[in-house]
Design a protein around this motif. Structure first.
Motif, PDB file in Angstrom:
ATOM      1  N   PHE A 141       6.109   2.263   1.327  1.00 53.90           N
ATOM      2  CA  PHE A 141       5.078   1.250   1.174  1.00 53.90           C
ATOM      3  C   PHE A 141       4.836   0.516   2.484  1.00 53.90           C
ATOM      4  CE2 PHE A 141       7.050   1.755  -2.958  1.00 53.90           C
ATOM      5  CZ  PHE A 141       5.960   1.919  -3.789  1.00 53.90           C
ATOM      6  N   PRO A 152       8.665   7.521  -2.327  1.00 49.28           N
ATOM      7  CA  PRO A 152       7.697   6.478  -2.007  1.00 49.28           C
ATOM      8  C   PRO A 152       7.995   5.769  -0.693  1.00 49.28           C
ATOM      9  CG  PRO A 152       9.214   5.708  -3.654  1.00 49.28           C
ATOM     10  CD  PRO A 152       9.518   7.161  -3.440  1.00 49.28           C
ATOM     11  N   ARG A 157      -6.050  -0.220  -3.731  1.00 48.11           N
ATOM     12  CA  ARG A 157      -4.669  -0.393  -3.279  1.00 48.11           C
ATOM     13  C   ARG A 157      -4.371   0.315  -1.963  1.00 48.11           C
ATOM     14  NH1 ARG A 157      -0.092   2.748  -6.373  1.00 48.11           N
ATOM     15  NH2 ARG A 157      -1.106   4.377  -5.186  1.00 48.11           N
ATOM     16  N   ASP A 158      -4.755   1.584  -1.848  1.00 48.60           N
ATOM     17  CA  ASP A 158      -4.443   2.352  -0.650  1.00 48.60           C
ATOM     18  C   ASP A 158      -5.642   2.467   0.280  1.00 48.60           C
ATOM     19  OD1 ASP A 158      -1.932   2.711  -1.732  1.00 48.60           O
ATOM     20  OD2 ASP A 158      -2.453   4.619  -2.656  1.00 48.60           O
ATOM     21  N   SER A 210       0.871  -1.168   0.000  1.00 46.29           N
ATOM     22  CA  SER A 210       0.000   0.000   0.000  1.00 46.29           C
ATOM     23  C   SER A 210       0.910   1.219   0.000  1.00 46.29           C
ATOM     24  CB  SER A 210      -0.894  -0.009   1.238  1.00 46.29           C
ATOM     25  OG  SER A 210      -1.658   1.158   1.306  1.00 46.29           O
ATOM     26  N   ARG A 211       0.765   2.089  -0.997  1.00 50.20           N
ATOM     27  CA  ARG A 211       1.716   3.188  -1.170  1.00 50.20           C
ATOM     28  C   ARG A 211       1.389   4.357  -0.263  1.00 50.20           C
ATOM     29  NH1 ARG A 211       3.702   7.696  -3.623  1.00 50.20           N
ATOM     30  NH2 ARG A 211       5.564   7.482  -4.883  1.00 50.20           N
TER      31      ARG A 211
END
Length: 90
Positions: A17, A15, A28-29, A7-8
């Motif tokens: 994660f 970045p 995703r997030d 999950s960014r």
């Protein structure tokens, strides 16, 4: 299906994660079940670049969670680092 994936976070160009256990249908997030570690690809000299709670990952894979290819690669590198650490200390 439950999946272990990245999950960014972080800002643009820096970045960061989180390694999370989430439902595959969630973005995703988005919402996740549990955070089991992190990966910092831009970690410098003394900073920790990867931390994984191996016991939680093994639990989730034991109950049927699928591991994403990227997280699987990160887990392999962390296991190699753990295996090499005691040999370097001795």
């Amino acid at each position: 299906m439950v999946v272990i994936r990245l999950s960014r976070g972080g800002s643009k160009g820096r970045p960061f994660f989180n390694i999370v256990v989430a439902d595959k249908r969630v973005r995703r997030d988005g919402r996740f079940i549990e955070r089991v570690g992190f990966y910092n690809p831009s970690a410098r000299d003394g900073e920790e670049g990867l931390r994984v709670a191996q016991d939680r990952v093994s639990y989730w894979t034991g109950v049927g969670a699928q591991v994403s290819p990227t997280v699987e690669r990160l887990l392999r590198t962390s296991q190699k680092a753990l295996a090499a650490a005691p040999a370097a200390a001795a």
